[in-house]
Design an enzyme around this catalytic site. Structure first.
Site, mmCIF file in Angstrom:
data_model
loop_
_atom_site.group_PDB
_atom_site.id
_atom_site.type_symbol
_atom_site.label_atom_id
_atom_site.label_comp_id
_atom_site.label_asym_id
_atom_site.label_seq_id
_atom_site.Cartn_x
_atom_site.Cartn_y
_atom_site.Cartn_z
ATOM 1 N N CYS A 284 4.751 11.052 8.050
ATOM 2 C CA CYS A 284 5.562 9.919 7.574
ATOM 3 C C CYS A 284 5.979 10.023 6.106
ATOM 4 C CB CYS A 284 4.784 8.625 7.761
ATOM 5 S SG CYS A 284 4.433 8.287 9.487
HETATM 6 N N1 LIG Z 1 1.771 9.587 13.444
HETATM 7 C C1 LIG Z 1 1.757 8.511 12.685
HETATM 8 O O1 LIG Z 1 0.797 8.228 12.000
HETATM 9 C C2 LIG Z 1 2.946 7.558 12.639
HETATM 10 C C3 LIG Z 1 2.769 6.301 12.038
HETATM 11 C C4 LIG Z 1 3.817 5.408 12.004
HETATM 12 C C5 LIG Z 1 5.044 5.777 12.547
HETATM 13 N N2 LIG Z 1 5.211 7.013 13.119
HETATM 14 C C6 LIG Z 1 6.520 7.337 13.703
HETATM 15 O O2 LIG Z 1 6.403 7.252 15.128
HETATM 16 C C7 LIG Z 1 7.251 8.218 15.743
HETATM 17 C C8 LIG Z 1 6.430 9.099 16.675
HETATM 18 O O3 LIG Z 1 5.487 9.824 15.902
HETATM 19 P P1 LIG Z 1 4.199 10.515 16.525
HETATM 20 O O4 LIG Z 1 3.317 10.835 15.378
HETATM 21 O O5 LIG Z 1 3.643 9.705 17.637
HETATM 22 O O6 LIG Z 1 4.850 11.867 17.123
HETATM 23 P P2 LIG Z 1 4.155 12.901 18.123
HETATM 24 O O7 LIG Z 1 4.839 14.199 17.912
HETATM 25 O O8 LIG Z 1 2.672 12.816 18.013
HETATM 26 O O9 LIG Z 1 4.516 12.356 19.572
HETATM 27 C C9 LIG Z 1 5.803 12.314 20.092
HETATM 28 C C10 LIG Z 1 5.730 12.623 21.571
HETATM 29 O O10 LIG Z 1 7.038 12.431 22.104
HETATM 30 C C11 LIG Z 1 7.252 13.410 23.086
HETATM 31 N N3 LIG Z 1 8.692 13.492 23.317
HETATM 32 C C12 LIG Z 1 9.640 14.043 22.532
HETATM 33 N N4 LIG Z 1 10.869 13.843 23.067
HETATM 34 C C13 LIG Z 1 10.685 13.151 24.205
HETATM 35 C C14 LIG Z 1 11.559 12.630 25.199
HETATM 36 N N5 LIG Z 1 12.867 12.786 25.126
HETATM 37 N N6 LIG Z 1 11.010 11.977 26.241
HETATM 38 C C15 LIG Z 1 9.670 11.807 26.331
HETATM 39 N N7 LIG Z 1 8.802 12.264 25.413
HETATM 40 C C16 LIG Z 1 9.302 12.927 24.377
HETATM 41 C C17 LIG Z 1 6.568 14.645 22.536
HETATM 42 O O11 LIG Z 1 6.260 15.580 23.546
HETATM 43 C C18 LIG Z 1 5.307 14.037 21.908
HETATM 44 O O12 LIG Z 1 4.236 13.990 22.824
HETATM 45 C C19 LIG Z 1 7.923 8.964 14.609
HETATM 46 O O13 LIG Z 1 9.158 8.362 14.343
HETATM 47 C C20 LIG Z 1 6.997 8.741 13.438
HETATM 48 O O14 LIG Z 1 7.674 8.807 12.203
HETATM 49 C C21 LIG Z 1 4.170 7.908 13.187
#
Ligand SMILES: NC(=O)c1ccc[n+]([C@@H]2O[C@H](COP(=O)([O-])OP(=O)(O)OC[C@H]3O[C@@H](n4cnc5c(N)ncnc54)[C@H](O)[C@@H]3O)[C@@H](O)[C@H]2O)c1
Length: 451
Positions: A284
């Site tokens: 992030c």
């Molecule tokens: N990780 C954190 O701490 C955090 C905190 C707040 C906000 N965010 C935000 O949340 C969002 C997700 O982050 P994350 O850390 O969970 O990412 P991540 O990479 O851990 O998970 C994303 C998942 O989405 C899947 N994916 C991708 N494209 C897809 C599709 N078209 N259909 C279905 N699944 C699909 C991937 O295989 C993966 O498992 C981002 O925008 C991030 O900035 C993350």
């Protein structure tokens, strides 16, 4: 599916909730909905994750396997790669990645592909919520037009006259504020900001989140909700840059910046402590501010604080290398040919997440300067190939007095709680500490270089 579904429908229990993207954000969210009694289906493009979830297994360190197993057994949670099952959902929540591309510009391809994937299956009365962090305007400008290609409408509207504007489906934005590994604030304890494309969409999203979080904070638009998340992360990014810069000055002045921060933090108002380190990490803080910088250009606006903070923070790994070189030089050694052991590759302590970790950059710079490099991290027994780095042949070396003593220099890059810093210092020849992890170590302080 009823034709005239009201927003209040989403106050109900046992809704069918689809979570798209079962990663660090989507998986805990899905499990929280399952805990509240809803029937959750996790959608992911990665068949390995889907298989593990359906077998009740976890692939995220802080999410216990038995929790997944429990909800799989009670049929409150299952996972699939089959997008056609989206048509059965009452609510669809999008938690896919929003990284930067090679040119450090927003890569919204995951969000766009997800909207394209939902569109043929979109049903009247469904609620769609985007949770992925992004710039203000994404929900209305990117997601909405794709979903409306289905022939169903969700008009952009606000104000008292729009309270009951008719919509075929509901669309909202609600940023995820999850802090993986934070034992004090989990998803259920963190208030949730929610903004709808129109008031009924806002109310629908409020209704579904209210039972699963401590408080829902409604805002007047998706843009306000999108911007709120960016403000939070930019606030952190800028303040971390500030303490990183002040750390470098303090080192030169012979002042202990950590002592200074602790002293300043005793002020009961108007100050919040941020701590310096080897650079910014995680999915992030190093990424999200640039979503806003990019969007600001459309408005002929330069986001100078964001750029300056980025500059200071990306320089930190180079500062660490300089400190290692100086410390070795003081011992009549050079980086070239020295045996260096880096402790902690995760981007922050006690997590199994490597994304954007500054340690990866520090390791690259050490290798480029000819160090004989090893690492230890209890969360990563071995490393793999990444987008910018290839450490696929490296394995975490065991930590014991013999191995520690065989290195010319140890670099504490991530201050995992499981490390016994006193005994590390006892056995080491030289410790370069980027986190002040050795603050309580009394013996052999002459071996420690804070940087
Ligand atoms: N990780 C954190 O701490 C955090 C905190 C707040 C906000 N965010 C935000 O949340 C969002 C997700 O982050 P994350 O850390 O969970 O990412 P991540 O990479 O851990 O998970 C994303 C998942 O989405 C899947 N994916 C991708 N494209 C897809 C599709 N078209 N259909 C279905 N699944 C699909 C991937 O295989 C993966 O498992 C981002 O925008 C991030 O900035 C993350």
């Amino acid at each position: 599916m009823p034709i005239e579904r009201k927003p209040e429908f989403f106050k109900g229990t046992q809704l069918k909730v689809a979570i798209i993207g079962c990663g660090y954000v989507g998986l805990p969210l899905g499990l929280r909905f399952a805990e509240a009694g809803h029937k959750v289906t996790g959608f992911d493009t990665d068949p390995k994750k889907v298989e593990m979830l359906n077998a009740g297994k976890s692939y995220i360190e802080h999410i216990p396997q038995n929790k997944i197993q429990q909800f799989v057994n009670s049929k409150h949670f299952n996972a699939t790669t089959d997008a056609s099952r989206l048509k059965d959902a009452d609510a669809i929540i999008i938690c896919v990645p929003t990284p930067l591309d090679e040119r450090r510009e927003p890569d919204l391809s995951y969000v766009e592909n997800t909207a394209i994937m939902i569109q043929p299956h979109l049903q009247k009365g469904q609620l769609v919520v985007l949770e992925s962090t992004t710039y203000p305007g994404t929900t209305e400008e990117l997601v909405l037009p794709i979903l409306e290609k289905s022939g169903l409408n969700c008009p952009i509207a606000s104000g008292p006259d729009a309270e009951n504007v008719p919509c075929d489906f509901f669309l909202a934005f609600s940023p995820e504020r999850e802090d993986p590994g934070n034992k004090q604030y989990g998803l259920a304890q963190i208030p949730k900001v929610v903004g709808g494309v129109n008031p009924p969409s806002g109310r629908a999203a409020q209704a579904i989140y209210t039972p699963i979080v401590s408080k829902v904070v409604p805002v007047s638009s998706t843009r306000a909700a999108e911007m709120a998340k960016l403000l939070e992360n930019i606030f952190r990014c800028v303040n971390i840059a500030l303490v990183n810069e002040l750390k470098m000055l303090s080192l030169r002045m012979g002042v202990d910046i950590w002592e200074v921060i602790d002293a300043a933090a005793t002020k009961p108002f108007g100050f919040m402590p941020f701590y310096p380190g080897p650079g910014l990490g995680g999915h992030c803080i190093p990424v999200d501010p640039f979503y806003l910088s990019w969007k600001a250009r459309e408005y002929d606006f330069a986001t100078r604080f964001i750029e300056l903070a980025g500059e200071v923070n990306t320089a930190m790994p180079y500062h660490v290398i300089e400190a290692i070189a100086t410390a070795l030089n003081d011992r009549k050694k050079s980086i070239k040919g020295s045996k260096v052991l880096v402790l902690g590759v995760a981007y922050k302590k006690d997590v199994d997440d490597l994304r954007e970790s500054p340690t990866l950059k520090i390791m690259q710079l050490l290798q480029q300067r000819g160090a004989e490099l090893d690492y230890n991290d209890p969360y990563f027994p071995q490393l793999h190939k990444m987008r910018h780095y290839n450490y696929e042949n490296m394995k975490s070396v065991p930590l014991n007095p013999q191995t520690i003593g065989s290195y010319d220099c140890l670099v504490i890059s991530t201050d995992h709680s499981s490390y016994d810093y006193a005994s590390i210092v006892d056995s080491a020849k030289l410790v370069v500490d980027t986190r002040n992890a050795t603050r309580r170590v009394i013996r052999h302080r002459d071996k420690i270089v804070l940087c």
